[in-house]
Design a protein around this motif. Structure first.
Motif, PDB file in Angstrom:
ATOM      1  N   LEU A  45       0.748  -1.272  -0.074  1.00 57.28           N
ATOM      2  CA  LEU A  45      -0.083  -0.018   0.061  1.00 57.28           C
ATOM      3  C   LEU A  45       0.831   1.388   0.103  1.00 57.28           C
ATOM      4  N   ASN A  46       2.140   1.217   0.366  1.00 60.90           N
ATOM      5  CA  ASN A  46       3.012   2.306   0.615  1.00 60.90           C
ATOM      6  C   ASN A  46       3.489   2.484  -0.890  1.00 60.90           C
ATOM      7  N   VAL A  47       3.664   1.425  -1.671  1.00 56.59           N
ATOM      8  CA  VAL A  47       4.296   1.420  -3.063  1.00 56.59           C
ATOM      9  C   VAL A  47       3.158   1.873  -4.014  1.00 56.59           C
ATOM     10  N   ASN A  48       2.265   1.328  -3.983  1.00 56.30           N
ATOM     11  CA  ASN A  48       1.047   1.358  -4.816  1.00 56.30           C
ATOM     12  C   ASN A  48       0.655   2.767  -5.433  1.00 56.30           C
ATOM     13  N   ILE A  49       0.655   3.790  -4.647  1.00 57.09           N
ATOM     14  CA  ILE A  49       0.363   4.996  -5.234  1.00 57.09           C
ATOM     15  C   ILE A  49       1.313   5.580  -6.144  1.00 57.09           C
ATOM     16  N   TRP A  50       2.631   5.434  -5.601  1.00 55.90           N
ATOM     17  CA  TRP A  50       3.616   5.956  -6.237  1.00 55.90           C
ATOM     18  C   TRP A  50       3.879   4.844  -7.886  1.00 55.90           C
ATOM     19  N   VAL A  51       3.601   4.072  -7.780  1.00 51.61           N
ATOM     20  CA  VAL A  51       3.676   2.988  -9.035  1.00 51.61           C
ATOM     21  C   VAL A  51       2.424   3.722  -9.862  1.00 51.61           C
ATOM     22  N   GLY A  52       1.391   3.747  -9.272  1.00 54.38           N
ATOM     23  CA  GLY A  52       0.076   4.448 -10.159  1.00 54.38           C
ATOM     24  C   GLY A  52       0.443   5.857 -10.640  1.00 54.38           C
ATOM     25  N   ILE A  53       1.058   6.520  -9.856  1.00 60.47           N
ATOM     26  CA  ILE A  53       1.459   7.990 -10.273  1.00 60.47           C
ATOM     27  C   ILE A  53       2.453   7.777 -11.520  1.00 60.47           C
ATOM     28  N   ALA A  54       3.663   7.146 -11.367  1.00 59.39           N
ATOM     29  CA  ALA A  54       4.554   6.761 -12.469  1.00 59.39           C
ATOM     30  C   ALA A  54       3.749   6.489 -13.401  1.00 59.39           C
ATOM     31  N   LEU A  55       3.032   5.410 -13.743  1.00 55.42           N
ATOM     32  CA  LEU A  55       2.385   4.523 -14.680  1.00 55.42           C
ATOM     33  C   LEU A  55       1.429   5.741 -15.536  1.00 55.42           C
ATOM     34  N   ASN A  56       0.700   6.507 -14.820  1.00 54.23           N
ATOM     35  CA  ASN A  56       0.018   7.707 -15.196  1.00 54.23           C
ATOM     36  C   ASN A  56       0.696   8.445 -15.864  1.00 54.23           C
ATOM     37  N   VAL A  57       1.819   8.997 -15.391  1.00 58.39           N
ATOM     38  CA  VAL A  57       2.435  10.078 -16.025  1.00 58.39           C
ATOM     39  C   VAL A  57       3.036   9.526 -17.255  1.00 58.39           C
ATOM     40  N   VAL A  58       3.483   8.447 -17.309  1.00 60.02           N
ATOM     41  CA  VAL A  58       4.164   7.799 -18.598  1.00 60.02           C
ATOM     42  C   VAL A  58       3.044   7.866 -19.590  1.00 60.02           C
ATOM     43  N   ILE A  59       2.191   7.359 -19.177  1.00 63.83           N
ATOM     44  CA  ILE A  59       0.969   7.062 -20.215  1.00 63.83           C
ATOM     45  C   ILE A  59       0.466   8.697 -20.554  1.00 63.83           C
ATOM     46  N   THR A  60       0.245   9.438 -19.902  1.00 63.83           N
ATOM     47  CA  THR A  60      -0.231  10.894 -20.228  1.00 63.83           C
ATOM     48  C   THR A  60       0.865  11.535 -21.054  1.00 63.83           C
ATOM     49  N   GLU A  61       2.026  11.530 -20.728  1.00 62.72           N
ATOM     50  CA  GLU A  61       3.146  11.980 -21.575  1.00 62.72           C
ATOM     51  C   GLU A  61       3.431  11.244 -22.930  1.00 62.72           C
ATOM     52  N   TRP A  62       3.196  10.174 -23.026  1.00 66.76           N
ATOM     53  CA  TRP A  62       3.423   9.591 -24.005  1.00 66.76           C
ATOM     54  C   TRP A  62       2.016  10.054 -25.208  1.00 66.76           C
ATOM     55  N   VAL A  63       0.866   9.870 -24.542  1.00 61.10           N
ATOM     56  CA  VAL A  63      -0.384  10.657 -25.261  1.00 61.10           C
ATOM     57  C   VAL A  63      -0.166  11.867 -25.884  1.00 61.10           C
ATOM     58  N   VAL A  64       0.224  12.853 -24.899  1.00 60.37           N
ATOM     59  CA  VAL A  64       0.714  14.323 -25.363  1.00 60.37           C
ATOM     60  C   VAL A  64       1.813  14.504 -26.345  1.00 60.37           C
ATOM     61  N   LEU A  65       2.606  13.725 -26.253  1.00 56.98           N
ATOM     62  CA  LEU A  65       3.576  13.848 -27.208  1.00 56.98           C
ATOM     63  C   LEU A  65       3.235  13.178 -28.378  1.00 56.98           C
ATOM     64  N   ARG A  66       2.574  12.195 -28.518  1.00 49.52           N
ATOM     65  CA  ARG A  66       1.790  11.694 -29.799  1.00 49.52           C
ATOM     66  C   ARG A  66       0.889  12.544 -30.515  1.00 49.52           C
ATOM     67  N   LYS A  67       0.106  13.285 -29.703  1.00 45.79           N
ATOM     68  CA  LYS A  67      -0.678  14.352 -30.220  1.00 45.79           C
ATOM     69  C   LYS A  67       0.216  15.443 -30.962  1.00 45.79           C
ATOM     70  N   ILE A  68       1.295  15.707 -30.201  1.00 42.21           N
ATOM     71  CA  ILE A  68       2.156  16.959 -30.710  1.00 42.21           C
ATOM     72  C   ILE A  68       2.760  16.445 -31.975  1.00 42.21           C
ATOM     73  N   LYS A  69       3.205  15.215 -31.936  1.00 37.16           N
ATOM     74  CA  LYS A  69       3.807  14.685 -33.141  1.00 37.16           C
ATOM     75  C   LYS A  69       3.003  14.682 -34.446  1.00 37.16           C
ATOM     76  N   ARG A  70       1.796  14.176 -34.189  1.00 39.38           N
ATOM     77  CA  ARG A  70       0.848  14.233 -35.161  1.00 39.38           C
ATOM     78  C   ARG A  70       0.380  15.456 -35.591  1.00 39.38           C
ATOM     79  N   ALA A  71       0.446  16.379 -34.860  1.00 42.94           N
ATOM     80  CA  ALA A  71       0.388  17.997 -35.176  1.00 42.94           C
ATOM     81  C   ALA A  71       1.157  18.474 -36.104  1.00 42.94           C
ATOM     82  N   GLY A  72       2.479  17.954 -35.847  1.00 41.51           N
ATOM     83  CA  GLY A  72       3.658  18.658 -36.731  1.00 41.51           C
ATOM     84  C   GLY A  72       4.197  19.768 -35.914  1.00 41.51           C
ATOM     85  N   ILE A  73       4.020  20.007 -34.580  1.00 40.09           N
ATOM     86  CA  ILE A  73       4.561  21.197 -33.930  1.00 40.09           C
ATOM     87  C   ILE A  73       5.788  20.757 -33.575  1.00 40.09           C
TER      88      ILE A  73
END
Length: 73
Positions: A45-73
């Motif tokens: 339980l001490n570790v799960n929140i940090w793993v959840g944060i790390a996983l969500n940050v990686v996924i959201t940044e991947w989505v954001v960077l993919r959208k930026i790349k598609r837009a050609g910015i």
């Protein structure tokens, strides 16, 4: 907006990760519970929140960077 949504879902993803983290803890301790169940649950339980944060940050940044790349910015 995407980042806000990602951080909002941290609690949900952390809860979904608990079974996998319990299994990982059990496997890393050679299929024994050296401190008992209470210690295992406490550590997971001490570790799960940090793993959840790390996983969500990686996924959201991947989505954001993919959208930026598609837009050609």
């Amino acid at each position: 907006m995407i980042r806000s949504f990602g951080f909002t879902l941290v609690a949900v993803s952390a809860r979904l990760l608990v079974p996998f983290l319990l299994l990982t803890y059990y496997m890393l301790n050679d299929f024994s519970l050296p401190g008992g169940r209470e210690r295992m649950v406490g550590e997971v339980l001490n570790v799960n929140i940090w793993v959840g944060i790390a996983l969500n940050v990686v996924i959201t940044e991947w989505v954001v960077l993919r959208k930026i790349k598609r837009a050609g910015i």
